[in-house]
Design an enzyme around this catalytic site. Structure first.
Site, PDB file in Angstrom:
ATOM      1  N   ARG A 121       0.804  -1.328  -0.160  1.00  0.00           N
ATOM      2  CA  ARG A 121       0.217   0.017  -0.052  1.00  0.00           C
ATOM      3  C   ARG A 121       0.813   1.140  -0.063  1.00  0.00           C
ATOM      4  NH1 ARG A 121      -1.901  -0.142   4.900  1.00  0.00           N
ATOM      5  NH2 ARG A 121      -3.124   1.666   4.755  1.00  0.00           N
ATOM      6  N   LYS A 122       2.228   1.137  -0.259  1.00  0.00           N
ATOM      7  CA  LYS A 122       3.053   2.157  -0.176  1.00  0.00           C
ATOM      8  C   LYS A 122       2.702   2.673  -1.724  1.00  0.00           C
ATOM      9  CE  LYS A 122       6.401   0.795   3.215  1.00  0.00           C
ATOM     10  NZ  LYS A 122       7.546   0.260   3.257  1.00  0.00           N
TER      11      LYS A 122
END
Length: 277
Positions: A121-122
């Protein structure tokens, strides 16, 4: 992409006083979108949608994940000069960003010896779905899209609740469709998480040899089967082979999105059909 998303991107890029494009005679022109380096194509459908919005005829033989070489033509374009100039940067931004992610993902996939490569989710706020799609184009797995997809119990959850309480609470509240993933940093925690019934165990910033020993211990205790084992943190193109040989199922990397370099792509006007008398 949704029409409202596309128009928001266009509004941001064109602004309220586009002098540079409006001073150009609106001749019909033919142009090409060209790759300036080798890579993996992604963002093809998004760029095509942008060109279509501006009434530009865009043709391509490529699909998401196609390999491209330096000087390959990605799109041929036919349309008004002003429209092509207005669509240019937005289309190239999608292609460059997404193709860069796909290209880096493919490099990791090629070195992983069959182990699944996943994103994280970066991602860039507001652009996540396109970055996840680019990971898929590169042959990777998108991992969870948001917090609702999977219950991931990380170090800070454990710091507040403790491992047992966190897993028990997750079991009580999670839907039957949600897997429970536990992040661990040592062998003891991995064994504990497996005994608590975690669906996925993620080895966070653990050395490859330590992960290998932990996997062997889990197998020796009869608690390896039925658990997906994931490694993340400190993994690079240089050492991914070491991690792939540990017996791991998945390697997840934030670098696929936060550290990928854009692919160099250009638009070149090739022919002008002047309408002036």
């Amino acid at each position: 992409m949704l029409l409202k998303e596309l128009e928001s991107f266009i509004e941001e890029d064109i602004g309220y006083n586009d002098v540079s494009c409006s001073i150009v005679p609106d001749h019909r022109v033919q142009a090409e979108v060209v790759s300036n380096e080798d890579g993996i194509a992604a963002g093809i459908s998004e760029a095509a949608q942008i060109f279509e919005y501006f009434d530009i005829l865009a043709t391509t033989d490529l699909t998401e994940g196609s390999a491209i070489k330096k000087d390959d033509t990605i799109f041929t374009l036919d349309g008004g000069a002003r429209s092509i100039l207005r669509a240019e940067r937005l289309a190239l931004n999608f292609l460059g960003r997404m193709s860069g992610i796909a290209t880096l993902t493919r490099r990791y996939v090629d070195r992983a010896n069959g182990v699944r490569i996943a994103g994280t989710r970066k991602t860039t706020p507001g652009f996540r779905k396109f970055e996840k799609k680019a990971v898929i184009a590169g042959g990777g797995d998108p991992h969870r899209f948001n917090l609702s997809d999977t219950v991931m119990i990380k170090d800070n959850h454990i710091a507040v609740l403790g491992l047992e309480r966190a897993v028990s609470a997750a079991r009580e509240r999670a839907s039957f469709t949600q897997k429970i993933e536990v992040e661990v940093e040592d062998m003891a925690s991995a064994i504990h998480a497996a005994e608590m019934g975690a669906d996925i165990i993620m080895f966070d910033n653990m050395a490859a040899d330590e992960i290998e020993k932990t996997i062997k211990t889990l197998a020796d205790r009869g608690i390896r089967d039925g658990i997906i084992l994931e490694a993340s943190g400190g993994i690079s193109l240089e050492n991914i082979g070491d991690y792939a040989r540990t017996g791991i199922d998945v390697i997840s990397l934030g670098a696929l999105t936060h550290s990928s370099r854009w692919l160099d792509i250009s638009l070149r006007i090739k022919q002008i059909q002047r309408t002036e008398k």
